[in-house]
Write an enzyme that holds these catalytic residues in place. Sequence first.
Site, PDB file in Angstrom:
ATOM      1  N   THR A 176       0.711  -1.117  -0.015  1.00 43.33           N
ATOM      2  CA  THR A 176      -0.038   0.152  -0.020  1.00 43.33           C
ATOM      3  C   THR A 176       0.954   1.443   0.171  1.00 43.33           C
ATOM      4  O   THR A 176       1.974   1.269   0.476  1.00 43.33           O
ATOM      5  CB  THR A 176      -0.888  -0.147   1.270  1.00 43.33           C
ATOM      6  OG1 THR A 176      -1.787  -1.208   1.031  1.00 43.33           O
ATOM      7  CG2 THR A 176      -1.651   1.331   1.550  1.00 43.33           C
ATOM      8  N   ARG A 204     -13.932  -7.979  -0.357  1.00 44.59           N
ATOM      9  CA  ARG A 204     -13.220  -7.581   0.711  1.00 44.59           C
ATOM     10  C   ARG A 204     -12.877  -6.163   0.655  1.00 44.59           C
ATOM     11  O   ARG A 204     -12.060  -5.734  -0.380  1.00 44.59           O
ATOM     12  CB  ARG A 204     -11.906  -8.460   0.791  1.00 44.59           C
ATOM     13  CG  ARG A 204     -11.324  -8.289   2.246  1.00 44.59           C
ATOM     14  CD  ARG A 204     -10.043  -7.571   2.000  1.00 44.59           C
ATOM     15  NE  ARG A 204      -9.026  -7.353   3.379  1.00 44.59           N
ATOM     16  CZ  ARG A 204      -8.008  -6.624   3.133  1.00 44.59           C
ATOM     17  NH1 ARG A 204      -7.752  -5.618   2.278  1.00 44.59           N
ATOM     18  NH2 ARG A 204      -7.385  -6.478   4.441  1.00 44.59           N
ATOM     19  N   VAL A 205     -12.782  -5.353   1.624  1.00 47.07           N
ATOM     20  CA  VAL A 205     -12.200  -3.963   1.863  1.00 47.07           C
ATOM     21  C   VAL A 205     -11.590  -3.833   2.998  1.00 47.07           C
ATOM     22  O   VAL A 205     -11.705  -4.627   4.147  1.00 47.07           O
ATOM     23  CB  VAL A 205     -13.777  -2.999   1.866  1.00 47.07           C
ATOM     24  CG1 VAL A 205     -13.015  -1.726   2.200  1.00 47.07           C
ATOM     25  CG2 VAL A 205     -14.610  -3.123   0.760  1.00 47.07           C
ATOM     26  N   GLY A 206     -10.312  -3.320   2.855  1.00 45.25           N
ATOM     27  CA  GLY A 206      -9.478  -3.227   3.902  1.00 45.25           C
ATOM     28  C   GLY A 206      -9.467  -1.785   4.811  1.00 45.25           C
ATOM     29  O   GLY A 206     -10.455  -0.850   4.549  1.00 45.25           O
ATOM     30  N   ASP A 207      -8.371  -1.385   5.502  1.00 41.08           N
ATOM     31  CA  ASP A 207      -8.618  -0.349   6.353  1.00 41.08           C
ATOM     32  C   ASP A 207      -8.192   0.972   5.555  1.00 41.08           C
ATOM     33  O   ASP A 207      -8.701   2.154   5.906  1.00 41.08           O
ATOM     34  CB  ASP A 207      -7.490  -0.467   7.239  1.00 41.08           C
ATOM     35  CG  ASP A 207      -6.032  -0.596   6.823  1.00 41.08           C
ATOM     36  OD1 ASP A 207      -5.882  -1.242   5.896  1.00 41.08           O
ATOM     37  OD2 ASP A 207      -5.142   0.195   7.533  1.00 41.08           O
ATOM     38  N   THR A 227      -0.325   1.093   6.905  1.00 43.83           N
ATOM     39  CA  THR A 227      -0.268   0.053   5.913  1.00 43.83           C
ATOM     40  C   THR A 227      -0.024  -1.245   6.812  1.00 43.83           C
ATOM     41  O   THR A 227       0.438  -1.379   7.856  1.00 43.83           O
ATOM     42  CB  THR A 227       1.022   0.224   5.037  1.00 43.83           C
ATOM     43  OG1 THR A 227       1.238  -1.095   4.275  1.00 43.83           O
ATOM     44  CG2 THR A 227       2.154   0.565   5.897  1.00 43.83           C
ATOM     45  N   GLY A 228      -0.570  -2.447   6.583  1.00 41.61           N
ATOM     46  CA  GLY A 228      -0.378  -3.454   7.144  1.00 41.61           C
ATOM     47  C   GLY A 228      -1.841  -4.313   6.943  1.00 41.61           C
ATOM     48  O   GLY A 228      -2.779  -4.282   5.823  1.00 41.61           O
ATOM     49  N   GLY A 230      -5.236  -5.109   7.161  1.00 42.29           N
ATOM     50  CA  GLY A 230      -6.309  -4.240   7.326  1.00 42.29           C
ATOM     51  C   GLY A 230      -7.360  -4.402   8.500  1.00 42.29           C
ATOM     52  O   GLY A 230      -7.928  -3.585   9.061  1.00 42.29           O
TER      53      GLY A 230
HETATM   54  N1  ASP Z   1      -3.781  -2.198   4.675  1.00 44.77           N
HETATM   55  C1  ASP Z   1      -3.937  -2.762   3.382  1.00 44.77           C
HETATM   56  C2  ASP Z   1      -5.251  -3.679   3.437  1.00 44.77           C
HETATM   57  O1  ASP Z   1      -5.560  -4.343   4.067  1.00 44.77           O
HETATM   58  C3  ASP Z   1      -3.016  -3.687   2.733  1.00 44.77           C
HETATM   59  C4  ASP Z   1      -1.496  -2.808   2.958  1.00 44.77           C
HETATM   60  O2  ASP Z   1      -1.264  -2.073   3.744  1.00 44.77           O
HETATM   61  O3  ASP Z   1      -0.648  -3.225   2.118  1.00 44.77           O
HETATM   62  O4  ASP Z   1      -5.897  -3.689   2.490  1.00 44.77           O
END
Ligand code: ASP
Length: 316
Positions: A176, A204-207, A227-228, A230
């Site tokens: 990200t 699916r939706v992340g953070d 980032t990480g 989600g």
């Molecule tokens: N945080 C992002 C998600 O969960 C992934 C990422 O940070 O690479 O969609």
Amino acid sequence: MEAQRQPEWAFAIHGGAGAIPRTASSAAAAPYLDGLSRTAALGRKMLRDGASALETAEAVVVELENNQLFNAGAGAVYTADATHEMDAAIMDGDTGRYGAVAGCKRVRNPVRLCRVILDTRTHMFFAGEGADKLAETHGVSVVDNSYFNTEHRLRALRDAQHNSRVSLDHDEGYGTVGAVVRDCNHNLAAATSTGGMTNKIPGRVGDSPLIGAGTYARNGLAAVSATGKGEAFMRALVAYDICARMKYAGEPLRDAADQIIMNEMETGDGGIIAVDANGTIVMPYNTGGMYRAAADSTGMGMVAIWEETYPIDWKL
Ligand code: ASP
């Protein structure tokens, strides 16, 4: 990292936590350091020229979206169906306005659409087909989903499917991109953009697009981009919680961010970049590395993947 005197402007960018392994050769690391440095050079130029935090956050994230090395825009990872679904958000710390999109499939630069939403719409969070259509309505560039196809991401998908996993623990799993900026008018802005997780289930939706989880900015407090994993960042509302600790407990940004990323989250969950109203930049992460760079008006400029940091070569 903390500057002795307050900088006129300051910003940080990230290209994701969960970086290439520490054992990677310097040749493997070079393109990432180069991409981050070039993007930082753009941010530095804009802020020097008097651009706003919001303009700068958008422009540097567009630049990172256009770089196939990072998991956003042109380098977005694949879903389990071998398509791409992107999430993004941008927030203006001055007005509290934001724009966010989830699961868009055809928007070339999702953060651009977020900016248009921030500037023009009453509704502020759009998903799926509605987000793609909105881009067309506003003349934001749309492309076929195949525009986001890349060989290295397809290999990562096949690898993940072979091992039956969503790439939560994959070395290159979190790519990200994001930016946090404080401009010379003391305004803050944050932006984040992602293709999500390799092999994620469609829908699916992340953070990243969720205001308060992966992205948040409030003047007087801080701008944060995460980032990480989600799911973990959404549960903890990380970006807002950092600001809340500052607001209600009076904690400095560094303490608030370290407490959440290093003590409350689990090792391997991810990291954040943040800048506060004084221009203090912090970039804690609990993964093996985090692609990141930062600069401010005092002359500080650094780029890093792991612990060791390098000065940015502004002549690139
Ligand atoms: N945080 C992002 C998600 O969960 C992934 C990422 O940070 O690479 O969609």
